[in-house]
Scaffold this active site. Structure first.
Site, PDB file in Angstrom:
ATOM      1  N   ASP A  78      32.524  27.726  39.948  1.00  0.00           N
ATOM      2  CA  ASP A  78      33.578  28.257  39.095  1.00  0.00           C
ATOM      3  C   ASP A  78      33.022  29.684  38.925  1.00  0.00           C
ATOM      4  OD1 ASP A  78      35.854  27.754  37.565  1.00  0.00           O
ATOM      5  OD2 ASP A  78      35.052  28.979  36.093  1.00  0.00           O
ATOM      6  N   ASP A 164      38.507  41.417  45.318  1.00  0.00           N
ATOM      7  CA  ASP A 164      37.665  42.249  46.081  1.00  0.00           C
ATOM      8  C   ASP A 164      37.928  43.365  46.454  1.00  0.00           C
ATOM      9  OD1 ASP A 164      35.497  40.295  46.694  1.00  0.00           O
ATOM     10  OD2 ASP A 164      36.815  39.279  48.088  1.00  0.00           O
ATOM     11  N   HIS A 189      27.731  36.738  44.229  1.00  0.00           N
ATOM     12  CA  HIS A 189      27.487  35.864  43.338  1.00  0.00           C
ATOM     13  C   HIS A 189      27.541  34.177  43.809  1.00  0.00           C
ATOM     14  CE1 HIS A 189      31.715  36.479  44.165  1.00  0.00           C
ATOM     15  NE2 HIS A 189      32.206  35.702  43.161  1.00  0.00           N
TER      16      HIS A 189
HETATM   17  P1  IMP Z   1      37.742  29.731  41.019  1.00  0.00           P
HETATM   18  O1  IMP Z   1      36.120  29.952  40.890  1.00  0.00           O
HETATM   19  O2  IMP Z   1      37.998  29.283  42.488  1.00  0.00           O
HETATM   20  O3  IMP Z   1      38.274  28.677  40.075  1.00  0.00           O
HETATM   21  O4  IMP Z   1      38.449  31.110  40.848  1.00  0.00           O
HETATM   22  C1  IMP Z   1      37.793  32.022  40.323  1.00  0.00           C
HETATM   23  C2  IMP Z   1      38.865  33.314  40.436  1.00  0.00           C
HETATM   24  O5  IMP Z   1      37.836  34.210  40.239  1.00  0.00           O
HETATM   25  C3  IMP Z   1      39.335  33.420  41.891  1.00  0.00           C
HETATM   26  O6  IMP Z   1      40.639  32.894  41.947  1.00  0.00           O
HETATM   27  C4  IMP Z   1      39.405  35.208  42.017  1.00  0.00           C
HETATM   28  O7  IMP Z   1      40.443  35.652  41.140  1.00  0.00           O
HETATM   29  C5  IMP Z   1      38.082  35.516  41.133  1.00  0.00           C
HETATM   30  N1  IMP Z   1      37.024  35.560  42.198  1.00  0.00           N
HETATM   31  C6  IMP Z   1      35.908  34.701  42.240  1.00  0.00           C
HETATM   32  N2  IMP Z   1      35.097  34.968  43.080  1.00  0.00           N
HETATM   33  C7  IMP Z   1      35.693  36.037  43.923  1.00  0.00           C
HETATM   34  C8  IMP Z   1      35.316  36.839  44.955  1.00  0.00           C
HETATM   35  O8  IMP Z   1      34.254  36.781  45.587  1.00  0.00           O
HETATM   36  N3  IMP Z   1      36.154  37.858  45.022  1.00  0.00           N
HETATM   37  C9  IMP Z   1      37.439  38.120  44.441  1.00  0.00           C
HETATM   38  N4  IMP Z   1      37.467  37.438  43.518  1.00  0.00           N
HETATM   39  C10 IMP Z   1      36.970  36.383  43.039  1.00  0.00           C
END
Ligand code: IMP
Length: 206
Positions: A78, A164, A189
């Site tokens: 997450d 991004d 991350h």
């Molecule tokens: P999940 O962890 O897939 O539930 O979603 C986390 C949300 O955080 C994503 O839909 C993006 O909006 C944002 N996010 C997480 N990691 C990244 C990344 O590496 N690049 C850009 N957005 C991110």
């Protein structure tokens, strides 16, 4: 005995990244879809770790019912973007910010406008990722990875996804949307959290 990792994601890009990072564990890594699991999960935790654990527990329960839990580590991640000036918003709500179906063009433009007039040193932000794993014996592990950066003044780059194009990393002089996949995985991350989870699993499998 651990033989397999089922990762709770439908995202093919994530599975490839995870397979590459965990390759030297010598375990089969499959998505939950490939494992035949289909489950609607409500991510209602208040931290990244809680949400990742909610996903792993739900998928582990399904595999248990299917009689396929043996030898399997269930993993999930997450993640989110924390902007200091906005009290760490959108944080755990990053995917749901302004609505799940709103385009990132609109979300990114909105965040930039909320930082209008804010100077460089107050535009600090970070991507955070938590990985959770539940082992065949029920033990639970979590790891966390972070990449620090700043919110840019305009969208830049077309690689990556989500936030991004507005996430500028001073160290690289560009946004994470301007890095190629390999460069991003090395410093991201998610990459850092996976490396840390790999170390924990290696210790357990020794
Ligand atoms: P999940 O962890 O897939 O539930 O979603 C986390 C949300 O955080 C994503 O839909 C993006 O909006 C944002 N996010 C997480 N990691 C990244 C990344 O590496 N690049 C850009 N957005 C991110």
């Amino acid at each position: 005995m651990i033989e397999k990792i089922v990762f709770a994601t439908g995202n093919v890009g994530k599975i490839k990244e995870i397979q590459a990072i965990l390759a030297d564990l010598d375990l089969e890594v499959v998505s939950m879809k490939e494992a035949g699991v289909s489950v609607d999960i409500e991510e209602n935790g208040s931290t990244y770790e809680e949400n990742a654990l909610i996903k792993t527990r739900a998928v582990a329960a399904c595999l248990e019912k299917m009689g396929q839990r043996e030898g399997t580590v269930v993993m999930a991640d997450d993640s989110g973007l924390e902007i200091d000036y906005l009290n760490r918003e959108p944080g755990v709500y990053s995917a749901r910010y302004m609505g799940e179906d709103t385009s990132y063009r609109i979300k990114n433009a909105n965040l930039i406008s909320r930082l209008e007039g804010v100077e460089d040193d107050r535009r600090t932000a970070r991507f955070v990722c938590a990985i959770a794993a539940v082992l065949p014996d029920g033990r639970e592990l979590t790891s966390r990875g972070v990449i620090e950066g700043r919110i840019g003044y305009e969208e830049k780059g077309s690689n990556g996804f989500g936030y991004d194009p507005i996430f500028y990393v001073p160290e690289f002089g560009c946004t994470t949307a301007e890095l190629n996949a390999e460069e991003k995985n090395r410093v991201s991350h998610r990459g850092n959290a996976l490396q840390e989870m790999k170390r924990q699993l290696q210790r357990i499998m020794e």
